[in-house]
Enzyme design. Sequence first.
Site, PDB file in Angstrom:
ATOM      1  N   ASP A   1       0.826  -1.216   0.000  1.00 41.36           N
ATOM      2  CA  ASP A   1       0.000   0.000   0.000  1.00 41.36           C
ATOM      3  C   ASP A   1       0.863   1.269   0.000  1.00 41.36           C
ATOM      4  OD1 ASP A   1       0.611  -0.750   2.724  1.00 41.36           O
ATOM      5  OD2 ASP A   1      -0.890   0.668   3.452  1.00 41.36           O
TER       6      ASP A   1
ATOM      7  N   HIS B   1       7.771  -1.801  12.446  1.00 43.52           N
ATOM      8  CA  HIS B   1       6.596  -2.062  11.608  1.00 43.52           C
ATOM      9  C   HIS B   1       7.040  -3.059  10.530  1.00 43.52           C
ATOM     10  CE1 HIS B   1       2.882  -1.324   9.419  1.00 43.52           C
ATOM     11  NE2 HIS B   1       3.568  -1.022   8.335  1.00 43.52           N
TER      12      HIS B   1
END
Length: 252
Positions: free
Chosen positions: A71, A125
Amino acid sequence: MTDWIEQSNMSQPFKIYQIPLWEDNYVYVLKDNQENKTAVIDPGGFDAVQNFLKKNNLKLDCILSTHHHWDHTGGNLKLKREWGCPIYGFKEDAERIPGIDVGLKEGEFVFVGSLCFEVLYVPSHTLGHIAFWNKENKILFCGDTVFAMGCGRLFEGSPEQMFDSLGKIKKLPEDSLIYCAHEYSLKNAQFALSVQPHNKELKARFKKISHLRKQGKATVPFYLKEELLTNPFFRAKTVSEFAKIRKLRDQF
Ligand code: ZN
Ligand code: FE
């Protein structure tokens, strides 16, 4: 949804455009006025960015990738094919960043025209996550590391790594503007309130953000100072406190 939002003021030698994508992604286009160079940061998709460039008569000079997730990189290859521009990303994650040409390490610099960005290595992350920091104008493109009142999910790294990554960002000047890659502010604010129900600044920020979201407006970018006052992940004093809050957020 608006096609894009101009997030800059006349006194700056550059312009930043925020392009909302899908549910809650933000792609940024940065234009340096001095040398007339344009960069896109984390182009999750091709069409929205391409349309933006065409409508504004801009040509693309480079792509900056904060991390490999689709994304944020879904538009890399098509934009590169269209514009012949180089893609910058974290060197050790080159295998996962589509189309990468220039591998960066912590402390190295990338130029977008006259604007200089220092590479901050902020893993957790993903293990190859970086942020782009411009000291002169105090702006940070942090991808999915920090969100308003939140932080990225720890998909690959440990709580300790995220704690350290946030620690690096915490040390930047308080009036730095943070451009993160998702509009998660409202849900984050609700969660933050469950952790710190008596935090006055947080209550005020929740109000402000709810109002903006009702009008369909973006709550990003935001100042680091606001995070220091309201973000429960920034306010955690130890790794274990941080880990506990992160776990609660994952279940929220
Ligand atoms: Zn991500
Ligand atoms: Fe993301």
